[in-house]
Every structure is written in structure tokens, then in C-alpha cells.
Design an enzyme around this catalytic site. Structure first.
Site: not given
Ligand SMILES: [Zn+2]
Ligand SMILES: [Zn+2]
Length: 389
Positions: A78, A135
Site C-alpha cells: 500500500d 500496512e
């Protein structure tokens, strides 16, 4: 094929992948393009691919030989809500979003390893390459675990890395035991009674009360926690008021809390609540605490850290491998994979000039020179873990 040759061959592709991901950042649990990109790539390499785990998570599985052992390697995928200011040609095409933590690089490195592992087939057992969403915010690792990650893809051990611009280029920084902190957040609201700034006696001023709370919170780490137990209480935001002649109705204080020991974590929460409520009460006011526990501490396992250290020394030489004297106070949701399976998480240094921007800075960019190192190391680590016996 020799590993170095395999990685050399793959380098142009790896750089292209990394820059493509960089140009198309996506926030946690919204990584649909990234996820499809990874799945397509793994399928082309002959992996068995599972998608939709934690919404956008992907696992690529490769089996070889008859061995029953298995290893999991994780990359986070991400990006962050930051407006990019790197000026690079492959900069983010999305306003307000960028890969400012190098997860584009982590993903590209693991895809590089995916290719080398598939081409060489120099292992006996099962490799699960875990591409994890979110994350940075929503804890994608925990969601994947809760959705049965390790039931569907049993791993004898799991490993992950993070690039680190504050460590020398190519350095492997590892640590047995705690390596990243637990993080929690407290949102405090001081409920006062607003009024005219010239008539303080007719009001209950939440700013003065809030200021007192902020100062009192500083005593927790200094006076309540053992000096050898690392912890942080940071007041990161204080919102109240609008003009000098108005006493506002309420004040809001946002506190970030870091720790390692679960007992210390409990004590920090207990003292924050107690101080907040007692301070407010001493001003004749009420304050409420909305306390949210976020990521647990990331704790590396001994045997897997020893294995990682040996592999890193073989790969890079002893002068490139350090055991960190202290953990970092940042946080990482790989913690939740390490709670389910033994494993180890480490940092790979990327500092060359010392002018590199830190992670989460709008001028940060992943150093592509790390791509062959990460891809080759993951390949070697997996092959060593699943060595033919
Ligand atoms: Zn980050
Ligand atoms: Zn990161």
C-alpha cells in the site's frame, strides 16, 4: 542459472515494475490495480495464485520436489495519503497519494524473487509469497491472518523486510526479540463551558484544563514507567478555540503511545485515563478518553533470526550485517504474522549520500539499487530454508 545472472537478467523488468507501481499508488484495502498487477505477474511465472485475502491481498504459491517444509515471505503493497514532491519522471499520477514508504520497492523485490525462484527451482518444499495490503493504516496483516492466511497457506516460518534510508546502503539490520513497538492512540475531549473571554469566572475553560493535562501526561514515562522499559507518550495534536475573546466549549487532545511490554502498555493506558480524569476533575470539568489499541509490538523469534543472520552474512558479508542494539519505536503490522508463526523482520539500509529523505517524506523515493539485493536475498533465503536434504 546462477542467481546473480537470473537477477541481472530481471533487473530492467524489476525497475519497470517498481516505477509502474510507484506511478499508480493505492491506499490500504483499495490496492485493486496493484493486486491485479501482482496476481497477473505471478500467474505468468507459474505460481498458484490466491486473491481477495483481506480484500486486496495476494498469495503466490510455488511447490517443488516432495519436501513438506514451507516458508512465507511478505511484502506490503500500500501507499500513503501524501502529495508527492520528488519530481521524478515516474511520479505518482494520483493527486495526494504516493508510495512514500517504499512498499512499491518491497513488492518489486518480492516479484523479482518470484521469478528467480521459479526459474531456478532450486528448493524442496513450498514457498508462499504474501503480498499484504494496508500496512500503513488498517492492519492488513491481521486481517489476512484472521481470514485464515496460515490455515490456507501453512508456513513453517515467515520473513519480511523494510527499506531504511537512515541505515547504510546494503546493510542488513536485524534483531532478536522486539524490533518495532506497539502503537496506541488516545483521543481526549475536555468538556468545558464556553463564554466570553472577558468573563472567565463564568466559564469552565477547557484550554487551561487541557494544557494541564498535556503537562501531566509528560510525567507518565518519566515517573511511572521503569527507566529500562522503552515507551513514548506524544501529544501530537491539541485543538481548541478560535479567538482571544472567546472561551471555547471543549478541547481535543490526540496522544500517540508506544511501548513493547504488554504490562507497560496496560500501565500507560491506565495512567493516561487516570491523569486525564483527575486533572479535569480538579478544574471542575469532565474529560473523556477514547482509547484505541492499534498494532502490537513486532517480536522476532530467536531461531529464525539466527537463520536470517547466517543467510545475510553468507549473502552480503559479516561487515554488512548488524544486530540492532535497540528496537525502533515505529510500528509494523507484520507483528500479527509473527504472533502466529515464527519468523523475523529486518531492515535493509538504503543510505548512500546521507541526503536521502526519510520514509513518509513527500520527497522520498525508493532506491532502485536495492532491487537486485532484495530479490536475490529473498531467493537465497527461501532456497536455504528449503534446501534439499
Ligand atoms: Zn510507512
Ligand atoms: Zn512501510
Amino acid at each position: 542459472m546462477k542467481l546473480s545472472a537470473a537477477i541481472d537478467n530481471a533487473m530492467p523488468e524489476l525497475v519497470a515494475i517498481r516505477r509502474d507501481l510507484h506511478a499508480h499508488p493505492e491506499l490500504g484495502l483499495d490496492e485493486t490495480r496493484t493486486s491485479a498487477f501482482i496476481a497477473r505477474h505471478l500467474e505468468e511465472l507459474g505460481y498458484q495464485v490466491a486473491t481477495g485475502i483481506a480484500k486486496t491481498g495476494v498469495v503466490g504459491t510455488l511447490r517443488n520436489g516432495t519436501g513438506s517444509r514451507s516458508i512465507g515471505i511478505r511484502a506490503d503493497i500500500d501507499a500513503l495519503p501524501i502529495q508527492e514532491e520528488t519530481g521524478v519522471a515516474y511520479a505518482s499520477t494520483k493527486p495526494g497519494l504516493m508510495h512514500a514508504c517504499g512498499h512499491d520497492g518491497h513488492t518489486a523485490m518480492l516479484l523479482g524473487a518470484a521469478r528467480a525462484l521459479a526459474e531456478r527451482r532450486n528448493f524442496d518444499g513450498t514457498i508462499h509469497l504474501i503480498f499484504q495490503p494496508a500496512e500503513e493504516n488498517a492492519g492488513g496483516a491481521k486481517i489476512m491472518v484472521d481470514e485464515g492466511l496460515f490455515d490456507r497457506f501453512p508456513c513453517d516460518a515467515v520473513f519480511a523486510l523494510h527499506n531504511e534510508p537512515n541505515l547504510p546502503f546494503g546493510q542488513f539490520a536485524l534483531r532478536e526479540g522486539p524490533i518495532m513497538a506497539a502503537v496506541d492512540e488516545a483521543r481526549i475531549t475536555v468538556h468545558g463551558r464556553g463564554g466570553h473571554g472577558a468573563e472567565p469566572q463564568a466559564t469552565a475553560d477547557p484550554i487551561v484544563c487541557g494544557a494541564s493535562i498535556v503537562m501531566a501526561l509528560q510525567t507518565i514515562v518519566a515517573r511511572n514507567i521503569h527507566p529500562m522499559d522503552p515507551s513514548v507518550v506524544t501529544v501530537g495534536a491539541f485543538h481548541a478555540g478560535s479567538a482571544s475573546n472567546i472561551i471555547p466549549e471543549r478541547a481535543e487532545i490526540v496522544v500517540g503511545i508506544r511501548s513493547f511490554d504488554p504490562a507497560v502498555r496496560d500501565e500507560l493506558e491506565r495512567r493516561i485515563r487516570m491523569i486525564t480524569e483527575a486533572q479535569a476533575s480538579s478544574f471542575g470539568m469532565r474529560a473523556t478518553v477514547d482509547y484505541e489499541r492499534s498494532y502490537d509490538a513486532t517480536i522476532n523469534h530467536k531461531a529464525e533470526t539466527d537463520f536470517l543472520r547466517e543467510a545475510a552474512i553468507r549473502f552480503a558479508g559479516a561487515d554488512k550485517v548488524v544486530d540492532l542494539a535497540r528496537p525502533f519505536m515505529g510500528s509494523e503490522d507484520f507483528a500479527y504474522m509473527l504472533k502466529e508463526r515464527p519468523g523475523s523482520y529486518f531492515f535493509l539500509g538504503s543510505r548512500v549520500t546521507g541526503e536521502e529523505k526519510s520514509l513518509h517524506h513527500p520527497g522520498y523515493d525508493f532506491n532502485d539499487d536495492l532491487l537486485p539485493i532484495g530479490a536475490a536475498f529473498w531467493t537465497e533465503l527461501a532456497e536455504a530454508y528449503l534446501a534439499r536434504r
